[in-house]
Design a protein around this motif. Structure first.
Motif, short mmCIF file in Angstrom:
data_model
loop_
_atom_site.label_atom_id
_atom_site.label_comp_id
_atom_site.label_asym_id
_atom_site.label_seq_id
_atom_site.Cartn_x
_atom_site.Cartn_y
_atom_site.Cartn_z
N MET A 123 0.58 -1.13 0.26
CA MET A 123 -0.09 -0.04 0.19
C MET A 123 0.64 0.83 -0.12
SD MET A 123 -2.60 1.29 2.51
CE MET A 123 -1.34 1.45 3.50
N THR A 124 0.55 1.86 -1.25
CA THR A 124 0.90 3.18 -1.06
C THR A 124 0.49 4.55 -0.51
OG1 THR A 124 2.06 2.03 -3.16
CG2 THR A 124 2.18 5.21 -2.66
N ASN A 125 0.93 5.62 0.22
CA ASN A 125 0.60 6.86 1.39
C ASN A 125 0.88 7.97 0.37
OD1 ASN A 125 -0.21 5.35 3.99
ND2 ASN A 125 1.97 4.96 3.48
N TYR A 126 -0.06 8.68 -0.22
CA TYR A 126 0.32 9.28 -1.38
C TYR A 126 -0.29 10.52 -0.43
CZ TYR A 126 -0.24 6.30 -5.42
OH TYR A 126 -0.08 5.54 -6.33
N VAL A 127 0.87 11.61 -0.75
CA VAL A 127 0.28 13.01 -0.03
C VAL A 127 0.21 14.01 -0.94
CG1 VAL A 127 0.94 14.80 1.40
CG2 VAL A 127 1.22 12.54 2.30
N LEU A 128 -0.68 15.01 -1.39
CA LEU A 128 -0.97 15.41 -2.38
C LEU A 128 -1.20 17.20 -2.39
CD1 LEU A 128 -4.77 13.03 -4.23
CD2 LEU A 128 -1.90 13.02 -3.98
N VAL A 129 -0.08 17.63 -2.97
CA VAL A 129 -0.46 18.69 -2.06
C VAL A 129 -1.06 19.85 -3.84
CG1 VAL A 129 1.13 20.75 -1.58
CG2 VAL A 129 1.76 18.54 -1.14
N PRO A 130 -1.86 20.45 -4.03
CA PRO A 130 -2.52 21.62 -4.69
C PRO A 130 -1.77 22.93 -5.06
CG PRO A 130 -3.81 21.78 -3.02
CD PRO A 130 -2.82 20.99 -2.17
N GLY A 131 -2.26 23.74 -6.04
CA GLY A 131 -1.24 24.63 -6.48
C GLY A 131 -1.46 25.81 -5.91
N ALA A 132 -1.04 26.82 -6.80
CA ALA A 132 -2.16 28.17 -6.22
C ALA A 132 -3.03 28.61 -6.42
CB ALA A 132 -0.76 29.05 -6.83
N TRP A 133 -3.78 28.82 -5.28
CA TRP A 133 -5.12 28.92 -5.11
C TRP A 133 -6.13 28.13 -4.34
CZ3 TRP A 133 -3.79 30.81 -10.53
CH2 TRP A 133 -3.30 31.74 -10.48
N LEU A 134 -5.73 26.98 -4.39
CA LEU A 134 -5.93 26.12 -4.42
C LEU A 134 -6.77 25.71 -2.68
CD1 LEU A 134 -5.30 23.94 -7.63
CD2 LEU A 134 -8.12 25.29 -7.60
N ALA A 188 8.90 7.54 -0.92
CA ALA A 188 9.49 6.31 -2.48
C ALA A 188 9.44 7.12 -3.42
CB ALA A 188 8.14 4.94 -2.40
N HIS A 189 8.80 8.45 -3.65
CA HIS A 189 8.99 8.90 -5.47
C HIS A 189 8.04 10.18 -4.98
CE1 HIS A 189 9.59 8.38 -9.24
NE2 HIS A 189 8.21 8.43 -9.58
N VAL A 190 8.24 10.71 -5.62
CA VAL A 190 7.63 13.06 -6.03
C VAL A 190 7.69 12.48 -7.30
CG1 VAL A 190 8.63 14.64 -5.60
CG2 VAL A 190 10.25 13.24 -5.41
N VAL A 191 6.47 13.37 -7.18
CA VAL A 191 5.43 13.71 -8.85
C VAL A 191 5.42 14.46 -8.63
CG1 VAL A 191 3.48 12.87 -10.17
CG2 VAL A 191 4.51 11.33 -9.25
N PHE A 192 5.81 15.66 -10.02
CA PHE A 192 5.53 17.23 -10.06
C PHE A 192 4.77 17.03 -11.12
CE2 PHE A 192 10.07 16.56 -8.35
CZ PHE A 192 9.81 17.54 -7.29
N VAL A 193 3.48 17.41 -10.84
CA VAL A 193 2.31 17.84 -12.07
C VAL A 193 2.50 19.05 -12.19
CG1 VAL A 193 -0.27 17.00 -12.50
CG2 VAL A 193 1.35 16.19 -10.32
N ALA A 239 4.01 5.19 -8.65
CA ALA A 239 4.46 4.36 -7.21
C ALA A 239 4.98 3.04 -7.40
CB ALA A 239 3.52 4.99 -6.36
N ALA A 240 4.66 2.25 -8.59
CA ALA A 240 4.75 0.84 -8.40
C ALA A 240 6.34 0.83 -9.30
CB ALA A 240 3.84 0.65 -10.23
N PRO A 241 6.64 -0.25 -8.27
CA PRO A 241 8.22 -0.76 -8.78
C PRO A 241 7.97 -0.96 -9.52
CG PRO A 241 7.54 -2.06 -6.59
CD PRO A 241 5.92 -1.09 -7.36
#
Length: 234
Positions: A1-12, A92-97, A230-232
């Protein structure tokens, strides 16, 4: 199981991730959308850029998370990139959207050579806040009228200090295991600093045929990108 922390951009606020978070949870993972200080339901809290970095670190530590995938959209790539260094082996990983990425000693507006004066003028004229976009600004961004209305209704002014204060990095950003998601309706290529990072062996590029806010325009597709990130490796 992966734990995602989701951070929104400006104004959100965290609300912007509702649909993506639901998809991740249905896939058997945990998802923790995070509102940064000074925004949405936390709009009364003072905030500078390092406040936002600490917001992310504190969320991970408060919840005792491990195997963490940090996800930062747009402006939030800057605090997320710094926080990724500071949570150590919890990451585990970083995703820049479709995001900015931090550079040591540089700010969000540093990467806007043509628009910096406009952003800074807007902040000054609004008493230290960056005013939210209005409905016409979303033209060509693959957002339904309902999504645009939701954005406009939910957006709050963004604390200006977070945009002008410098990032602090302790090691090269290219050492992080990272995915960069480029939303092609917002431009065909990442910024030059991201292009350089993608030359390393720890960063990879994913392209989406949508606009700058894929959590609102294509939440299911974005969730699939996050699950794959997130997948290996095979």
């Amino acid at each position: 199981m992966t734990n995602y922390v989701l951070v929104p951009g400006a104004w959100l606020g965290a609300w912007a991730w509702d649909e993506v978070a639901r998809e991740l949870r249905e896939a058997g993972h945990t998802a923790h959308p995070l509102t940064l200080s000074g925004l949405a339901e936390k709009r009364d809290l003072p905030a500078g850029q390092q406040t936002h970095v600490q917001d992310v670190v504190d969320e991970v530590e408060r919840l005792g998370l491990r195997d963490v995938v940090l996800v930062g959209h747009s402006y939030a790539g800057i605090p997320v990139g710094q926080a990724a260094e500071r949570i150590g082996d919890r990451l585990a990983h970083v995703v820049f959207v479709d995001s900015n990425v931090p550079a040591d000693g540089e700010s969000f507006v540093s990467a806007w050579p043509d628009g910096r004066a406009t952003v800074e003028a807007g902040i000054a004229a609004s008493g230290g806040w960056w005013p939210p976009l209005t409905a016409p600004d979303f033209e060509g961004q693959d957002l339904s009228p309902e999504a645009v209305a939701r954005f406009v209704a939910g957006a709050t002014p963004h604390p200006g200090a977070t945009l002008t204060e410098p990032a602090v990095l302790e090691r090269p950003l290219g050492e992080l295991p990272a995915t960069y998601v480029k939303c092609l309706l917002d431009g065909p290529e990442p910024n030059p600093d991201v292009v350089e990072l993608l030359k390393g062996d720890r960063w990879r590029l994913v392209e989406m045929e949508t606009g700058h806010w894929p959590m609102l325009s294509r939440p299911r597709e974005l969730a699939e990108v996050l699950l794959t990130a997130a997948a290996p490796a095979a």
